[in-house]
Every structure is written in C-alpha cells, then in structure tokens.
Enzyme design. Structure first.
Site, mmCIF file in Angstrom:
data_model
loop_
_atom_site.group_PDB
_atom_site.id
_atom_site.type_symbol
_atom_site.label_atom_id
_atom_site.label_comp_id
_atom_site.label_asym_id
_atom_site.label_seq_id
_atom_site.Cartn_x
_atom_site.Cartn_y
_atom_site.Cartn_z
ATOM 1 C CG LEU A 174 94.170 -29.055 87.186
ATOM 2 C CD1 LEU A 174 94.108 -27.541 87.288
ATOM 3 C CD2 LEU A 174 95.567 -29.556 87.470
ATOM 4 C CG ASP A 181 82.928 -24.964 101.080
ATOM 5 O OD1 ASP A 181 83.020 -25.598 102.160
ATOM 6 O OD2 ASP A 181 82.982 -25.507 99.963
#
Length: 398
Positions: free
Chosen positions: A28, A145
C-alpha cells in the site's frame, strides 16, 4: 479445496505472532520507516505497517506511536469512528508490526488530485476531520502531522485519520499540549513550529487542518513553507500576503487567487473558516472545537452521505471493461475463497481469474498539486490502488 483452506487458516494463525506479507499481498505504501502491506490479523483484513528499527527509528519511538493509539482508542472502551482503528502490535527483534484498519479508498490527497472534491463532499469530510482531531485532543493527544496523505477514506465513504508516529501526549482533558521540538510536513506546518520554541501542538494541529481545507477546495497548497524566519532569509511570498491580510478575514484567499489569476468560488463562510484556522498568531487562531461550529459546516449535518460507489468512481484512474463471461465478481466471494485463491496463486497451483489481477497502473496526470507535493518535504506513501481496494473488499466486510 478443504486441505488448501486448512493451510490458509494455519498460515493466518502463525502470521499473528510472526508477521510476514500474506500470499499475493499488495504494498500500500513505503517510506524511510518501512512498508505498509495488506495483511490479516486474527482473521481480519487489515493494513500492516512494518517499521524497521534503525538509528533514526528506535524501539522507543515506535512504542510511543503505539501508546498514542492506545490512549486515543482504549480510554473508557470508546473510540472515535473517524480515527483509524488500531488492532494490535507485534514487536520483533529488528522491526515492529502495527495492525491497522484497512481503508479501501486510499487517502484524501489521491481523491483531490485524481478527480477533485466538490463543496458538498468537502463539507462532510472536513467536518469529520475536525471531529477526529477534536476527539484526539480531548484524549490528550496532538497529532502534529495532519496532512491529506494521513487522511484515509474507508469503504463506507467516511474519513479515517491515521499515522500517529509524531503524536505528542498530555493528560486527557488538558487544554494545551506544549511541545518544543519540530514535527510535521513542510507545507502543513504552522509558523510557530518553525521557531523551535515552545508551542501548543493543539493549535498547530488547527493550522494544519486549515491547510487541508484550503487544498481540498482549491487543489493547491496555500504555502510551500510557512516559516517566518527561514535560514536563507527568503520568506514565502504567500506567507507575507497572509501577514498583510491578518485584519481582513477572507481577503488572503481572494488576493492569492487574484495573484495566480485563478477564479475563487469559495463561499464567504468558507473563506472565514479558512482564515480563522490560518491565523499566524496562535493566540488568535481558532481551535478545532471552535472551527467545528462554523456556519460553513452546518449544511453537512443534513446532507446525504456519499455512497461508496460514487467515491470509487471519483478515485478510479482508468475504467476497466467488464469481463463478458464473468458469472461472479471477486467482491461476491467469501473471505475464505479470496484468501484461498491468493494462497493458490502463491503456490502456483492455479492461475487466478482475470478479475483478481489488478491492471497495470497507467501514467498519472501531473497536476499542480502533485508538483507542489514533490517539493513539500513530505514523507508520504505511495497511493494504494482502487483495484487493490476492490480485491480486498470481501475480506474487509467480515
């Protein structure tokens, strides 16, 4: 077939304690920390984040991310539906494996760059993002983040906030989360974080949310780097424009569009929401809880949810012609059938049906956002394919 299924079950049991990529698994994403695979944990399809230990990524740093997930999701036995679910963690000598919820539709940046996000969908997803971040703040965790790459979309069409690798923790219910170290991705980082002095990470999260909303609605970043005092002395001209517009809410977005000779179609309430989050002075900046009360988001409460098929259609990069003799689609098979076919493919016992194999990835259209992304300092992962998501939908429904 029965013997093959038994072998698959035995492999599943072993993989829980000693992780490895499942047969015919898909990558992924990958980065400096390690790799993310499609995997199975205790019989459930998931995403396995394998973090390799190095001088930069220590056992302590990885365990800090694990503790952040646990603090967000296991207090009072509750969890936010908009934070990616954390299933478990396995520690090995040279790596750690984090088992997380598999989000079939990839990340929000992929959705923005491939097909764009209209106002109705933006309202829904951004409202869910604010709820996810607000929930984390209430549990005493600052993300630090927040970016479109870390905002995933589940098969239901709902948002999932992920990647707590840079998260900071304080006591649950605390009003502030004071930090002194730099954390974040250049295009999304608040000005006060660049100063390397103490700052409230809850408020820097709010700034990052504002960058996400701006990018969703305009398909461009508001800043390349919102550093008020860069080492080279060259302050981003867009940050200077924001400083000039501090006392005129909404003017920054309009003037920026005018400078770039682009039409601005954002409603006035949306302009106010963006600039309330993109306020340079942290003390004057809107909190996540305050932003969630914006009039721009009210319509999202009554709007119909976007069906999963519509989101899939938006994210597909190429349409695939249907197979003429296809009597059963891969998504109609049971999870055991899908895993068994995967196992057979790995062993070379059978050539899998054509509908199981994802087509070659076509060249992507390079948009302005992708060009900016290449220079944003991001540690982002490769985008998962829609075809991969479709292949695993049946497992994820178990």
């Amino acid at each position: 077939v029965r013997d093959g299924k038994t072998q698959v079950r035995e492999w599943l049991d072993k993989s829980v304690m000693n992780f490895r990529a499942p047969p015919s698994s898909y990558v992924l994403g990958e980065g400096g920390y390690g790799v993310v695979y499609t995997a199975v944990f205790e019989g459930h399809a998931c995403a396995a984040k394998e973090i390799k230990i190095s001088e930069r990524v220590t056992h302590t740093k990885v365990l800090r991310e694990v503790r952040a997930y646990e603090q967000v999701q296991k207090v009072d036995g509750e969890r936010s539906p908009y934070v990616v679910e954390f299933f478990g963690h396995v520690q090995q000598e040279a790596s750690h494996i984090l088992y997380l919820e598999l989000c079939e539709l990839g990340d929000l940046l992929n959705l923005v760059t491939e097909g764009g996000v209209d106002v109705r969908l933006s309202r829904k997803l951004f409202g869910q993002l604010l709820r996810a971040v607000g929930y984390m703040h209430g549990r005493g965790v600052a993300h630090r983040d927040i970016k479109l790459e870390n905002v995933l979309v589940a098969g239901s069409g709902d948002l999932r906030l992920c990647d707590l690798g840079l998260a900071a923790r304080t006591r649950a219910g605390g009003r502030q989360c004071i930090c002194t170290d730099f954390a974040g991705t250049h295009s999304y980082t608040a000005p006060e974080v660049w100063a390397a002095a103490s700052y409230d990470a809850f408020l820097s999260d709010a700034w990052s949310c504002g960058v996400c909303l701006f990018t969703m609605l305009t398909t461009m970043f508001p800043f390349a780097k919102a550093d008020p005092s860069p080492e080279d002395g060259e302050v981003d001209w867009r940050l200077q424009l924001l400083q000039e517009c501090e006392d005129d809410p909404g003017a920054f977005v309009l003037k920026l569009h005018a400078e770039l000779r682009r039409e601005c179609t954002i409603a006035e309430s949306g302009l106010h929401l963006i600039t309330s989050l993109l306020t340079i002075c942290p003390e004057r900046r809107a909190t996540v809880a305050t932003a969630a009360l914006s009039p721009w988001l009210i319509e999202a409460e009554t709007e119909h949810s976007w069906p999963r098929d519509e989101l899939l259609a938006k994210m597909e990069m190429s349409a695939q012609p249907p197979t003429a003799d296809r009597s059963r689609s891969s998504t109609s098979w049971s999870s055991e059938e899908v895993l068994f076919r995967s196992f057979q493919q790995a062993c070379g016992a059978e050539t899998p049906p054509a509908e199981l194999l994802p087509p070659p990835r076509p060249d992507c259209i390079v948009l302005e956002l992708r060009r900016q992304r290449a220079h944003s300092g991001s540690r982002s992962l490769r985008r998962p394919r829609v075809e991969v998501a479709e292949w695993f939908l049946d497992i994820a429904s178990c």
